[in-house]
Design a protein around this motif. Structure first.
Motif, PDB file in Angstrom:
ATOM      1  N   ALA A  79      15.648  -0.678 -30.152  1.00  0.00           N
ATOM      2  CA  ALA A  79      16.229  -0.482 -31.488  1.00  0.00           C
ATOM      3  C   ALA A  79      17.499   0.353 -31.352  1.00  0.00           C
ATOM      4  O   ALA A  79      17.530   1.336 -30.603  1.00  0.00           O
ATOM      5  CB  ALA A  79      15.222   0.204 -32.404  1.00  0.00           C
ATOM      6  N   GLY A  80      18.540  -0.062 -32.047  1.00  0.00           N
ATOM      7  CA  GLY A  80      19.797   0.676 -32.047  1.00  0.00           C
ATOM      8  C   GLY A  80      20.529   0.668 -30.716  1.00  0.00           C
ATOM      9  O   GLY A  80      21.340   1.548 -30.445  1.00  0.00           O
ATOM     10  N   GLN A  81      20.289  -0.314 -29.885  1.00  0.00           N
ATOM     11  CA  GLN A  81      20.876  -0.345 -28.541  1.00  0.00           C
ATOM     12  C   GLN A  81      22.354  -0.716 -28.519  1.00  0.00           C
ATOM     13  O   GLN A  81      23.088  -0.254 -27.646  1.00  0.00           O
ATOM     14  CB  GLN A  81      20.089  -1.331 -27.670  1.00  0.00           C
ATOM     15  CG  GLN A  81      20.563  -1.396 -26.243  1.00  0.00           C
ATOM     16  CD  GLN A  81      19.639  -2.206 -25.352  1.00  0.00           C
ATOM     17  OE1 GLN A  81      18.491  -2.462 -25.683  1.00  0.00           O
ATOM     18  NE2 GLN A  81      20.145  -2.622 -24.196  1.00  0.00           N
ATOM     19  N   PHE A  82      22.816  -1.524 -29.477  1.00  0.00           N
ATOM     20  CA  PHE A  82      24.155  -2.099 -29.360  1.00  0.00           C
ATOM     21  C   PHE A  82      25.148  -1.542 -30.372  1.00  0.00           C
ATOM     22  O   PHE A  82      24.854  -1.419 -31.556  1.00  0.00           O
ATOM     23  CB  PHE A  82      24.077  -3.627 -29.509  1.00  0.00           C
ATOM     24  CG  PHE A  82      23.212  -4.256 -28.460  1.00  0.00           C
ATOM     25  CD1 PHE A  82      23.619  -4.319 -27.140  1.00  0.00           C
ATOM     26  CD2 PHE A  82      21.968  -4.763 -28.793  1.00  0.00           C
ATOM     27  CE1 PHE A  82      22.812  -4.886 -26.157  1.00  0.00           C
ATOM     28  CE2 PHE A  82      21.148  -5.338 -27.830  1.00  0.00           C
ATOM     29  CZ  PHE A  82      21.567  -5.393 -26.508  1.00  0.00           C
ATOM     30  N   LEU A 101      20.219 -13.370 -37.907  1.00  0.00           N
ATOM     31  CA  LEU A 101      20.892 -12.129 -38.305  1.00  0.00           C
ATOM     32  C   LEU A 101      19.873 -11.038 -38.661  1.00  0.00           C
ATOM     33  O   LEU A 101      20.053  -9.878 -38.283  1.00  0.00           O
ATOM     34  CB  LEU A 101      21.850 -12.378 -39.469  1.00  0.00           C
ATOM     35  CG  LEU A 101      23.134 -13.110 -39.092  1.00  0.00           C
ATOM     36  CD1 LEU A 101      23.928 -13.477 -40.344  1.00  0.00           C
ATOM     37  CD2 LEU A 101      23.979 -12.286 -38.129  1.00  0.00           C
ATOM     38  N   LYS A 102      18.807 -11.402 -39.337  1.00  0.00           N
ATOM     39  CA  LYS A 102      17.752 -10.431 -39.651  1.00  0.00           C
ATOM     40  C   LYS A 102      17.056  -9.956 -38.379  1.00  0.00           C
ATOM     41  O   LYS A 102      16.757  -8.774 -38.227  1.00  0.00           O
ATOM     42  CB  LYS A 102      16.725 -11.039 -40.610  1.00  0.00           C
ATOM     43  CG  LYS A 102      17.234 -11.183 -42.026  1.00  0.00           C
ATOM     44  CD  LYS A 102      16.197 -11.840 -42.919  1.00  0.00           C
ATOM     45  CE  LYS A 102      16.778 -12.107 -44.292  1.00  0.00           C
ATOM     46  NZ  LYS A 102      15.834 -12.859 -45.140  1.00  0.00           N
ATOM     47  N   LYS A 103      16.804 -10.872 -37.477  1.00  0.00           N
ATOM     48  CA  LYS A 103      16.126 -10.562 -36.215  1.00  0.00           C
ATOM     49  C   LYS A 103      16.928  -9.553 -35.386  1.00  0.00           C
ATOM     50  O   LYS A 103      16.365  -8.653 -34.768  1.00  0.00           O
ATOM     51  CB  LYS A 103      15.943 -11.865 -35.424  1.00  0.00           C
ATOM     52  CG  LYS A 103      15.317 -11.713 -34.066  1.00  0.00           C
ATOM     53  CD  LYS A 103      15.187 -13.089 -33.401  1.00  0.00           C
ATOM     54  CE  LYS A 103      14.450 -13.044 -32.092  1.00  0.00           C
ATOM     55  NZ  LYS A 103      14.207 -14.395 -31.554  1.00  0.00           N
ATOM     56  N   LEU A 104      18.241  -9.696 -35.375  1.00  0.00           N
ATOM     57  CA  LEU A 104      19.087  -8.846 -34.543  1.00  0.00           C
ATOM     58  C   LEU A 104      19.477  -7.523 -35.198  1.00  0.00           C
ATOM     59  O   LEU A 104      19.892  -6.593 -34.511  1.00  0.00           O
ATOM     60  CB  LEU A 104      20.344  -9.602 -34.119  1.00  0.00           C
ATOM     61  CG  LEU A 104      20.101 -10.753 -33.144  1.00  0.00           C
ATOM     62  CD1 LEU A 104      21.401 -11.482 -32.842  1.00  0.00           C
ATOM     63  CD2 LEU A 104      19.456 -10.254 -31.867  1.00  0.00           C
ATOM     64  N   ARG A 105      19.328  -7.412 -36.498  1.00  0.00           N
ATOM     65  CA  ARG A 105      19.752  -6.204 -37.217  1.00  0.00           C
ATOM     66  C   ARG A 105      19.171  -4.922 -36.628  1.00  0.00           C
ATOM     67  O   ARG A 105      19.905  -3.940 -36.459  1.00  0.00           O
ATOM     68  CB  ARG A 105      19.403  -6.336 -38.713  1.00  0.00           C
ATOM     69  CG  ARG A 105      19.831  -5.161 -39.567  1.00  0.00           C
ATOM     70  CD  ARG A 105      21.350  -5.115 -39.654  1.00  0.00           C
ATOM     71  NE  ARG A 105      21.811  -3.927 -40.329  1.00  0.00           N
ATOM     72  CZ  ARG A 105      22.237  -2.817 -39.724  1.00  0.00           C
ATOM     73  NH1 ARG A 105      22.231  -2.732 -38.414  1.00  0.00           N
ATOM     74  NH2 ARG A 105      22.667  -1.791 -40.412  1.00  0.00           N
ATOM     75  N   PRO A 106      17.892  -4.848 -36.276  1.00  0.00           N
ATOM     76  CA  PRO A 106      17.342  -3.596 -35.741  1.00  0.00           C
ATOM     77  C   PRO A 106      17.957  -3.165 -34.399  1.00  0.00           C
ATOM     78  O   PRO A 106      17.902  -1.985 -34.054  1.00  0.00           O
ATOM     79  CB  PRO A 106      15.851  -3.905 -35.545  1.00  0.00           C
ATOM     80  CG  PRO A 106      15.575  -5.067 -36.428  1.00  0.00           C
ATOM     81  CD  PRO A 106      16.847  -5.855 -36.478  1.00  0.00           C
ATOM     82  N   TYR A 107      18.555  -4.088 -33.672  1.00  0.00           N
ATOM     83  CA  TYR A 107      19.120  -3.762 -32.373  1.00  0.00           C
ATOM     84  C   TYR A 107      20.538  -3.206 -32.465  1.00  0.00           C
ATOM     85  O   TYR A 107      21.091  -2.720 -31.482  1.00  0.00           O
ATOM     86  CB  TYR A 107      19.104  -4.999 -31.461  1.00  0.00           C
ATOM     87  CG  TYR A 107      17.709  -5.530 -31.263  1.00  0.00           C
ATOM     88  CD1 TYR A 107      16.805  -4.862 -30.445  1.00  0.00           C
ATOM     89  CD2 TYR A 107      17.283  -6.687 -31.905  1.00  0.00           C
ATOM     90  CE1 TYR A 107      15.507  -5.334 -30.273  1.00  0.00           C
ATOM     91  CE2 TYR A 107      15.997  -7.170 -31.732  1.00  0.00           C
ATOM     92  CZ  TYR A 107      15.115  -6.486 -30.919  1.00  0.00           C
ATOM     93  OH  TYR A 107      13.834  -6.948 -30.748  1.00  0.00           O
ATOM     94  N   LEU A 108      21.126  -3.276 -33.641  1.00  0.00           N
ATOM     95  CA  LEU A 108      22.477  -2.774 -33.866  1.00  0.00           C
ATOM     96  C   LEU A 108      22.408  -1.306 -34.268  1.00  0.00           C
ATOM     97  O   LEU A 108      21.566  -0.919 -35.083  1.00  0.00           O
ATOM     98  CB  LEU A 108      23.152  -3.599 -34.977  1.00  0.00           C
ATOM     99  CG  LEU A 108      24.630  -3.371 -35.219  1.00  0.00           C
ATOM    100  CD1 LEU A 108      25.454  -3.781 -33.991  1.00  0.00           C
ATOM    101  CD2 LEU A 108      25.079  -4.174 -36.442  1.00  0.00           C
ATOM    102  N   LYS A 109      23.280  -0.490 -33.691  1.00  0.00           N
ATOM    103  CA  LYS A 109      23.332   0.923 -34.065  1.00  0.00           C
ATOM    104  C   LYS A 109      23.658   1.033 -35.548  1.00  0.00           C
ATOM    105  O   LYS A 109      24.253   0.132 -36.140  1.00  0.00           O
ATOM    106  CB  LYS A 109      24.385   1.655 -33.239  1.00  0.00           C
ATOM    107  CG  LYS A 109      23.994   1.809 -31.789  1.00  0.00           C
ATOM    108  CD  LYS A 109      25.033   2.579 -31.000  1.00  0.00           C
ATOM    109  CE  LYS A 109      24.569   2.715 -29.551  1.00  0.00           C
ATOM    110  NZ  LYS A 109      25.584   3.368 -28.714  1.00  0.00           N
TER     111      LYS A 109
END
Length: 176
Positions: A79-82, A101-109
């Motif tokens: 989570a929050g890696q990118f 887009l929903k799937k990837l949202r948690p991985y974005l800072k």
């Protein structure tokens, strides 16, 4: 109608890169050329690529490559890696870009950025063809045969809002 040139898109996206970013996720990274340019700037790039041959080439250029379909792959990221997630002419090829887009949202800072290039089906070249009663698919460009989804400017904004993103800017690339 001009063919859409992936080199133009790569150059266009690379101009938007923030020098303070440390990590990026390149969705549909292809052979890794765009990501390699980011790696050269000191950004650690993770790629996701559906085509095995392209993913193998990307593995020689990027820090990490996941070979798989972004729509169904189990993602190994934190989570929050990118700092940034890149979609260079990818969203229009997905069955369900809303879900991705929903799937990837948690991985974005929290203060992260998504950079995307998406063809505008409202482009005058498409509108003129529609007025002439045509909807002709081509090998490349706005009417690429691989496009599963089509977006206008407003529908693109809606797509990102539905995914939980705040749209800061949207620009038209005039050279396409």
């Amino acid at each position: 109608m001009m063919k859409r040139n992936s080199n133009i898109m790569t150059t266009y996206l690379l101009k938007k890169i923030n020098g303070s970013w440390e990590t990026a996720l390149d969705v549909g990274c292809g052979a890794g050329n765009s990501g390699a340019a980011l790696e050269d700037r000191g950004i650690t790039v993770y790629g996701i690529e559906a085509f095995p041959e392209a993913a193998q080439k990307a593995e020689t250029k990027l820090s990490h490559v996941l070979c798989g379909d972004i729509e169904s792959a189990v993602l190994p990221y934190n989570a929050g890696q990118f700092d940034c997630i890149l979609f260079g002419d990818v969203l229009e090829h997905l069955v369900n870009p809303w879900s991705v887009l929903k799937k990837l949202r948690p991985y974005l800072k929290k203060d992260g950025t998504v950079l995307a290039c998406v063809p505008n089906v409202g482009h005058i070249s498409v509108v003129l063809e529609l007025l002439a009663g045509k909807w002709t698919y081509r090998d490349a460009g706005l009417m690429d045969q691989g496009h599963l989804r089509f977006f206008t400017r407003e529908e693109l904004i809606s797509l990102f809002k539905a995914g939980g993103y705040e749209m800061k800017s949207i620009e038209a690339e005039r050279s396409l």
